[in-house]
Design an enzyme around this catalytic site. Sequence first.
Site, PDB file in Angstrom:
ATOM      1  N   HIS A  93     -58.455  55.024  22.859  1.00  0.00           N
ATOM      2  CA  HIS A  93     -57.200  54.266  23.002  1.00  0.00           C
ATOM      3  C   HIS A  93     -56.018  55.212  23.109  1.00  0.00           C
ATOM      4  O   HIS A  93     -56.076  56.377  22.676  1.00  0.00           O
ATOM      5  CB  HIS A  93     -56.997  53.294  21.831  1.00  0.00           C
ATOM      6  CG  HIS A  93     -56.465  53.937  20.585  1.00  0.00           C
ATOM      7  ND1 HIS A  93     -55.126  54.152  20.375  1.00  0.00           N
ATOM      8  CD2 HIS A  93     -57.096  54.427  19.485  1.00  0.00           C
ATOM      9  CE1 HIS A  93     -54.942  54.723  19.186  1.00  0.00           C
ATOM     10  NE2 HIS A  93     -56.118  54.911  18.631  1.00  0.00           N
ATOM     11  N   CYS A  94     -54.934  54.724  23.690  1.00  0.00           N
ATOM     12  CA  CYS A  94     -53.657  55.434  23.706  1.00  0.00           C
ATOM     13  C   CYS A  94     -52.608  54.489  23.140  1.00  0.00           C
ATOM     14  O   CYS A  94     -52.931  53.663  22.274  1.00  0.00           O
ATOM     15  CB  CYS A  94     -53.313  55.935  25.107  1.00  0.00           C
ATOM     16  SG  CYS A  94     -53.179  54.642  26.371  1.00  0.00           S
ATOM     17  N   TRP A  95     -51.359  54.591  23.574  1.00  0.00           N
ATOM     18  CA  TRP A  95     -50.312  53.757  22.992  1.00  0.00           C
ATOM     19  C   TRP A  95     -50.505  52.281  23.331  1.00  0.00           C
ATOM     20  O   TRP A  95     -50.522  51.423  22.460  1.00  0.00           O
ATOM     21  CB  TRP A  95     -48.941  54.245  23.449  1.00  0.00           C
ATOM     22  CG  TRP A  95     -47.816  53.294  23.173  1.00  0.00           C
ATOM     23  CD1 TRP A  95     -46.979  52.746  24.083  1.00  0.00           C
ATOM     24  CD2 TRP A  95     -47.409  52.762  21.903  1.00  0.00           C
ATOM     25  NE1 TRP A  95     -46.061  51.910  23.469  1.00  0.00           N
ATOM     26  CE2 TRP A  95     -46.307  51.901  22.126  1.00  0.00           C
ATOM     27  CE3 TRP A  95     -47.872  52.918  20.592  1.00  0.00           C
ATOM     28  CZ2 TRP A  95     -45.667  51.222  21.110  1.00  0.00           C
ATOM     29  CZ3 TRP A  95     -47.225  52.233  19.572  1.00  0.00           C
ATOM     30  CH2 TRP A  95     -46.142  51.400  19.830  1.00  0.00           C
ATOM     31  N   SER A 101     -55.449  56.617  28.187  1.00  0.00           N
ATOM     32  CA  SER A 101     -56.784  56.268  27.687  1.00  0.00           C
ATOM     33  C   SER A 101     -57.756  55.973  28.825  1.00  0.00           C
ATOM     34  O   SER A 101     -58.937  56.330  28.754  1.00  0.00           O
ATOM     35  CB  SER A 101     -56.700  55.074  26.736  1.00  0.00           C
ATOM     36  OG  SER A 101     -56.116  53.958  27.373  1.00  0.00           O
ATOM     37  N   TYR A 123     -53.016  51.193  20.762  1.00  0.00           N
ATOM     38  CA  TYR A 123     -52.536  51.209  19.367  1.00  0.00           C
ATOM     39  C   TYR A 123     -51.524  50.095  19.119  1.00  0.00           C
ATOM     40  O   TYR A 123     -51.472  49.528  18.017  1.00  0.00           O
ATOM     41  CB  TYR A 123     -51.913  52.574  19.066  1.00  0.00           C
ATOM     42  CG  TYR A 123     -51.350  52.708  17.677  1.00  0.00           C
ATOM     43  CD1 TYR A 123     -52.176  52.749  16.561  1.00  0.00           C
ATOM     44  CD2 TYR A 123     -49.967  52.807  17.477  1.00  0.00           C
ATOM     45  CE1 TYR A 123     -51.650  52.888  15.284  1.00  0.00           C
ATOM     46  CE2 TYR A 123     -49.440  52.943  16.208  1.00  0.00           C
ATOM     47  CZ  TYR A 123     -50.277  52.976  15.110  1.00  0.00           C
ATOM     48  OH  TYR A 123     -49.755  53.104  13.847  1.00  0.00           O
TER      49      TYR A 123
END
Length: 347
Positions: A93-95, A101, A123
């Site tokens: 995952h990323c932001w 991601s 996130y």
Amino acid sequence: MLREISINEYLNKAAEVPLVDVRSPGEYQKGHIPGASNIPLFSNEERAAVGTVYVQQSKEKAIELGYKYVTPKLDWFISESKKRSRQNSIAVHCWRGGMRSKSFAQHLSENGFADVFVIRGGYKAFRKHALEAFKTKAEICILGGYTGSGKTYILKELKNKGAQIIDLEGLANHKGSAFGRVGSGEQPTIEQFENNLFWQWKDLDLQKPIWVEDESHRIGLVNIPMNFYNNMRQQPVIFLDIPRQERAQHLVNEYASVNKAILEDSIRRISKRLGGLNTQKALDHLEKNEFFEVAMITLVYYDKYYWRGLKNREHNHIYPVEIKHIDHSTNAQQILNYHESIRVQEH
């Protein structure tokens, strides 16, 4: 196989599928999903540079710079991910589930990983889910009592006896007073505290009692999430009524081995509330290693402070339990018995 999954789907897989957070180290340190490993696509400085180019030049130029930073790290991404994967399965995952991601996950999928999951919404989706979860009502049992009652130790004994607990002070890495940082390490960020709290909350049976210690909204430098705190304030308090002398001795056992300079600083932090004379008396006793006397002086202040907070509750929601001695296991059983008798009466 490469596919997107929701945060709910990931939480159901969390025990079996390791998680990689590809955000920058600074983003990760501010707050991350518990258990996630940080394999950053960009360093903090690289992320800032890409962002600047995006704003001042164009999206295309920012992507070009991003590839320049990422390309030398491609083999490292694979090797680090292999260390963390389980049976060639991993989640990323990323932001907010965007380019970082997806590109990272695609790279893993093309280099031998059998199952790669990208968390949809990243996130940001996790944070929304976590904070929403605290709105769920539950039977929270509040363990109250003056400072030195051993509430944290009793919580642990309650857990040993099969009860559900959340140790808020343990999660906050702070004991919730001017002396709260004594013997503790660095506190998590407010965001990380909320994440860690949710990680315990999600696994509890909300239809059964959950024991927590009575706390102010703020524990050191972190805050209890407002929805969770409001739920706490609406619950009855089982109040440990333990003689001050017993509690003072308990504090001596806990703090007497601590560096005296730290204790002195903690006393000075509450000097305005203690008053000049009591502050000086406490410092004089500390200098002579008369820790019991120090504890007795400071407890006068803490008892008054806690009682004022307790009076803000509905009186019929406070259930005092008279306890003569500090014996955590015995006291925990007495509390369980008393709580059960209250439940029987109410039903």
